[in-house]
Design an enzyme around this catalytic site. Structure first.
Site, PDB file in Angstrom:
ATOM      1  N   SER A 184      83.364 -39.686  32.242  1.00  0.00           N
ATOM      2  CA  SER A 184      84.564 -38.863  32.339  1.00  0.00           C
ATOM      3  C   SER A 184      85.556 -39.090  31.196  1.00  0.00           C
ATOM      4  O   SER A 184      85.214 -38.883  30.049  1.00  0.00           O
ATOM      5  CB  SER A 184      85.219 -39.117  33.693  1.00  0.00           C
ATOM      6  OG  SER A 184      86.262 -38.216  33.905  1.00  0.00           O
ATOM      7  N   HIS A 185      86.748 -39.564  31.550  1.00  0.00           N
ATOM      8  CA  HIS A 185      87.821 -39.703  30.562  1.00  0.00           C
ATOM      9  C   HIS A 185      87.708 -40.987  29.749  1.00  0.00           C
ATOM     10  O   HIS A 185      88.520 -41.224  28.857  1.00  0.00           O
ATOM     11  CB  HIS A 185      89.164 -39.679  31.295  1.00  0.00           C
ATOM     12  CG  HIS A 185      89.215 -40.703  32.391  1.00  0.00           C
ATOM     13  ND1 HIS A 185      88.498 -40.555  33.553  1.00  0.00           N
ATOM     14  CD2 HIS A 185      89.840 -41.883  32.480  1.00  0.00           C
ATOM     15  CE1 HIS A 185      88.697 -41.614  34.325  1.00  0.00           C
ATOM     16  NE2 HIS A 185      89.509 -42.440  33.702  1.00  0.00           N
TER      17      HIS A 185
ATOM     18  N   ASP B 221      89.092 -33.047  30.278  1.00  0.00           N
ATOM     19  CA  ASP B 221      88.626 -34.404  29.937  1.00  0.00           C
ATOM     20  C   ASP B 221      87.167 -34.418  29.479  1.00  0.00           C
ATOM     21  O   ASP B 221      86.548 -33.371  29.291  1.00  0.00           O
ATOM     22  CB  ASP B 221      88.834 -35.348  31.120  1.00  0.00           C
ATOM     23  CG  ASP B 221      87.883 -35.056  32.275  1.00  0.00           C
ATOM     24  OD1 ASP B 221      87.435 -33.913  32.370  1.00  0.00           O
ATOM     25  OD2 ASP B 221      87.594 -35.975  33.053  1.00  0.00           O
TER      26      ASP B 221
ATOM     27  N   ASP C   9      84.263 -34.911  30.794  1.00  0.00           N
ATOM     28  CA  ASP C   9      83.219 -34.190  31.531  1.00  0.00           C
ATOM     29  C   ASP C   9      83.714 -32.873  32.123  1.00  0.00           C
ATOM     30  O   ASP C   9      83.012 -32.245  32.923  1.00  0.00           O
ATOM     31  CB  ASP C   9      82.610 -35.074  32.630  1.00  0.00           C
ATOM     32  CG  ASP C   9      83.621 -35.505  33.673  1.00  0.00           C
ATOM     33  OD1 ASP C   9      84.815 -35.608  33.338  1.00  0.00           O
ATOM     34  OD2 ASP C   9      83.227 -35.744  34.829  1.00  0.00           O
TER      35      ASP C   9
ATOM     36  N   ASP D  66      86.126 -32.013  34.267  1.00  0.00           N
ATOM     37  CA  ASP D  66      86.616 -31.799  35.636  1.00  0.00           C
ATOM     38  C   ASP D  66      88.133 -31.962  35.760  1.00  0.00           C
ATOM     39  O   ASP D  66      88.705 -31.579  36.768  1.00  0.00           O
ATOM     40  CB  ASP D  66      85.865 -32.674  36.661  1.00  0.00           C
ATOM     41  CG  ASP D  66      85.926 -34.150  36.351  1.00  0.00           C
ATOM     42  OD1 ASP D  66      86.553 -34.530  35.346  1.00  0.00           O
ATOM     43  OD2 ASP D  66      85.332 -34.936  37.128  1.00  0.00           O
ATOM     44  N   ARG D  67      88.784 -32.511  34.743  1.00  0.00           N
ATOM     45  CA  ARG D  67      90.246 -32.652  34.821  1.00  0.00           C
ATOM     46  C   ARG D  67      90.937 -31.556  34.026  1.00  0.00           C
ATOM     47  O   ARG D  67      90.348 -30.980  33.113  1.00  0.00           O
ATOM     48  CB  ARG D  67      90.692 -33.993  34.246  1.00  0.00           C
ATOM     49  CG  ARG D  67      90.145 -35.159  34.991  1.00  0.00           C
ATOM     50  CD  ARG D  67      90.763 -36.438  34.470  1.00  0.00           C
ATOM     51  NE  ARG D  67      90.232 -37.561  35.211  1.00  0.00           N
ATOM     52  CZ  ARG D  67      90.801 -38.738  35.296  1.00  0.00           C
ATOM     53  NH1 ARG D  67      91.938 -38.967  34.659  1.00  0.00           N
ATOM     54  NH2 ARG D  67      90.253 -39.704  35.990  1.00  0.00           N
TER      55      ARG D  67
ATOM     56  N   LYS E 229      86.040 -31.514  41.169  1.00  0.00           N
ATOM     57  CA  LYS E 229      87.249 -30.948  40.590  1.00  0.00           C
ATOM     58  C   LYS E 229      86.838 -30.163  39.354  1.00  0.00           C
ATOM     59  O   LYS E 229      85.760 -30.375  38.815  1.00  0.00           O
ATOM     60  CB  LYS E 229      88.275 -32.028  40.272  1.00  0.00           C
ATOM     61  CG  LYS E 229      87.796 -33.196  39.423  1.00  0.00           C
ATOM     62  CD  LYS E 229      88.901 -34.241  39.354  1.00  0.00           C
ATOM     63  CE  LYS E 229      88.523 -35.434  38.498  1.00  0.00           C
ATOM     64  NZ  LYS E 229      87.725 -36.440  39.220  1.00  0.00           N
TER      65      LYS E 229
HETATM   66  C1  VG1 Z   1      90.356 -42.265  38.554  1.00  0.00           C
HETATM   67  C2  VG1 Z   1      91.419 -41.396  39.201  1.00  0.00           C
HETATM   68  C3  VG1 Z   1      90.840 -40.675  40.402  1.00  0.00           C
HETATM   69  C4  VG1 Z   1      89.608 -39.865  39.966  1.00  0.00           C
HETATM   70  C5  VG1 Z   1      88.619 -40.770  39.265  1.00  0.00           C
HETATM   71  C6  VG1 Z   1      87.446 -40.013  38.705  1.00  0.00           C
HETATM   72  O1  VG1 Z   1      89.913 -43.248  39.466  1.00  0.00           O
HETATM   73  O2  VG1 Z   1      92.531 -42.168  39.579  1.00  0.00           O
HETATM   74  O3  VG1 Z   1      91.827 -39.860  40.967  1.00  0.00           O
HETATM   75  O4  VG1 Z   1      88.993 -39.278  41.066  1.00  0.00           O
HETATM   76  O5  VG1 Z   1      89.258 -41.447  38.184  1.00  0.00           O
HETATM   77  O6  VG1 Z   1      87.879 -39.014  37.831  1.00  0.00           O
HETATM   78  P1  VG1 Z   1      90.465 -44.762  39.455  1.00  0.00           P
HETATM   79  O7  VG1 Z   1      89.659 -45.465  40.506  1.00  0.00           O
HETATM   80  O8  VG1 Z   1      90.287 -45.292  38.068  1.00  0.00           O
HETATM   81  O9  VG1 Z   1      91.922 -44.668  39.790  1.00  0.00           O
HETATM   82  V1  VG1 Z   1      86.893 -38.532  36.569  1.00  0.00           V
HETATM   83  O10 VG1 Z   1      87.602 -37.305  35.828  1.00  0.00           O
HETATM   84  O11 VG1 Z   1      86.359 -39.911  36.121  1.00  0.00           O
HETATM   85  O12 VG1 Z   1      85.444 -37.955  37.256  1.00  0.00           O
HETATM   86 CO    CO Z   2      86.329 -36.377  34.624  1.00  0.00          CO
END
Ligand code: VG1
Ligand code: CO
Length: 543
Positions: free
Chosen positions: A113-114, A277, A279, A281-282, A376
């Site tokens: 992801s990010h 982001d 992947d 989804d954000r 998302k």
């Molecule tokens: C973070 C965010 C959470 C989100 C997760 C995955 O998790 O706070 O809201 O669902 O990333 O998002 P954490 O446990 O680091 O707070 V993504 O865009 O990685 O799929």
């Molecule tokens: Co993501």
């Protein structure tokens, strides 16, 4: 068929976090590391055998290698057919859409992801079930348990599949279809939104800047925004996915989407700015000289949903993760629909959507989505905003100000303390847990604490319980402070502190967020002795 049974020994650290298994690339490159986890998935999801599997990722470093490995193992494990995105690409929301559309038994999504990518960056893998959503906790637990017992995995030897070329290929008895990664997703968006209205708005001169951050959304945003909706060429910047995201941090927030944010605050700012982001989804949404917090964005979408064709019939209910601001709760109350409060992570929304209890949901971490898929969806949120703008004709800033005047404003911020010592972080959390009972009815700096607890969630659909999902201090006036540790990092620990206060008075809704919340920020730091435990006076990231 020449199936090879390869002996292996278990790794003890393959426990999925908030969203799949995330580790540094060199960890995944260790012999058998990826294979062990993939075999643990196959062992835990027997319904994949003889069925369709979807595979794709965000294009980060190691994506291609991992996909070839997964394809070989899928063939050896009796998967009948794999749909894989061309170039190995599938954004997380597109993967969810493809799983649902083609009736696949599940999907493997490769993404961190990010988190930054590259040879020394992060890599990740997660399994999504037949509903298109992230594996629920009982399944991620089962995969972890399987990984601890693993003695061998199955594979076949074959040439690499040419992922660059769409077409149908064969590995032993398994069919591999390399598909256009955008097509199904783009068609789904066209069903939900009034593309003609959005087209008309662009034609009339509406200006959008979309920062794809050198990540997966580039090809999706170009196709849908520029080619189908007629946004000016160059609307999408940083549109080529790169294995290392151009050296950047593909996290759409004010700190990391700098180029677009600077433009949105310049004299010649476009009407709308957006980013997504790694992947896809954000999403982050800005108006001219105006930032929309993700919590507010969810509330505005909910309040205006019936303006959008795909949601014209209204919402069955809404949900937000616990740390997300209560802005959407106000909308739900006024619509007379249910609002669910879930733990952090998208996997908790799936059951609610499958049972048709909710239509929209979101998280404070720049995630918004709906029951159109089970993830998302960054670009979807941008299209939702565009559709609302096309109908209303107001600016983003005016729409949000109007929203606050009706529902009140939930001032909201998140303070992250990154890369702190893991032991110090868990000591801080247990210390906080132990002093919770003493906080109730206490007055801190003039604010009375109404409740203090460890958030525990009972899924109303299947009755499963997820405990220890964050510590909450709830004040009598509706303000909240929440503490939790991140479950997506790969280095040290990250403490997240979420702070929120409600303001109904329109004359007090135009303050700077950090100033409006200054008292609570101070309280949050003192109650947890953040400086003492972390050695840091200020957070590393404020969103
Ligand atoms: C973070 C965010 C959470 C989100 C997760 C995955 O998790 O706070 O809201 O669902 O990333 O998002 P954490 O446990 O680091 O707070 V993504 O865009 O990685 O799929
Ligand atoms: Co993501």
């Amino acid at each position: 068929m020449s199936i090879q049974t390869v002996s292996t020994t278990p790794f003890d650290d393959q426990k999925p976090g908030t969203s799949g298994l995330r580790k540094k690339v060199p960890v995944f490159q260790q012999p058998h590391y990826l294979e062990n986890f993939v075999q643990s998935i196959f062992n835990s999801v027997p319904e994949l055998e003889g069925n369709t599997l979807v595979v794709g990722g965000d294009g980060r470093y190691y994506n291609d290698d991992a996909i070839q490995t997964i394809l070989r193992m899928a063939a050896a494990n009796g998967i009948a057919r794999v749909l894989v995105g061309q170039h190995g690409y599938l954004s997380t929301p597109a993967a969810s859409a493809v799983i649902r559309k083609h009736g696949a038994a599940g999907g493997i999504i490769l993404s961190a992801s990010h988190n930054p990518g590259g040879p020394k960056g992060d890599f990740g893998i997660k399994f999504n079930a037949a509903n298109g959503g992230p594996a629920v906790e009982s399944l991620t637990e089962a995969i972890f348990e399987a990984s601890k017992r693993l003695e061998h995995y199955l594979s076949v030897s074959c040439e690499d599949i040419p992922l660059g070329e769409a077409g149908t290929y064969q590995i032993e008895a398994m069919q591999v279809e390399v598909i256009d990664p955008v097509e199904d997703y783009a068609n789904l968006m066209a069903e939900l939104f009034d593309f003609d209205a959005i087209r008309g708005m662009f034609k009339a001169g509406f200006r959008l800047r979309f920062d794809a951050m050198h990540a997966i959304t580039g090809p999706y945003a170009r196709r849908i925004l520029e080619q189908e909706l007629g946004a000016a060429a160059g609307t999408v910047i940083n549109a080529e996915p790169k294995p290392d995201f151009g050296g950047g941090h593909p996290d759409p927030n004010l700190a990391h989407a700098r180029e677009m944010v600077d433009e949105m605050y310049s004299d010649d700012a476009p009407d709308m700015g957006a980013a997504s982001d790694g992947d896809g989804d954000r999403n982050m949404v800005l108006g001219r000289h105006f930032f929309v917090t993700p919590s507010d964005s969810l509330a505005v979408l909910a309040a205006n949903a019936t303006l959008v064709p795909g949601y014209a019939a209204g919402l069955s209910g809404v949900a937000r993760s616990m740390p997300t601001s209560c802005a959407v709760d106000q909308v739900a109350r006024s619509l007379g629909i249910d609002c669910y409060e879930t733990p952090t992570g998208w996997k908790f929304f799936g059951n609610l959507m499958d049972a048709d209890r909710i239509t929209l949901c979101g998280e404070e971490s720049f995630g918004t989505g709906s029951a159109h898929i089970r993830e998302k969806d960054g670009l979807w949120a941008v299209l939702f905003w565009l559709n609302i703008l096309a109908v209303k004709g107001d600016s983003i800033k005016d729409i949000v100000h109007h929203h606050w005047s009706v529902y009140g404003r939930n001032y909201y911020t998140r303070h992250d303390y990154e890369d702190i010592d893991s032991e110090a972080a868990s000591t801080l959390m247990s210390m906080l847990g132990s002093i919770l009972p003493n906080q109730v009815d206490r007055e801190i700096a003039g604010y009375k604490v109404k409740a203090a607890d460890q958030f525990s969630y009972t899924d109303p659909v299947d009755g499963s319980v997820s405990a220890n999902q964050g510590i909450r201090l709830l004040f009598e006036n509706g303000a909240r402070i929440v503490y939790r540790l991140s479950g997506t990092g790969t280095q040290g620990a990250t403490l997240r502190i979420y702070i929120e206060a409600y303001e109904a008075d329109v004359t007090r809704q135009d303050q700077d967020t950090q100033q409006a919340l200054a008292d609570y920020i101070e309280i949050a730091r003192e109650v947890a002795d953040v400086a003492g435990y972390t050695g840091m006076d200020e957070p590393t990231v404020i969103t």
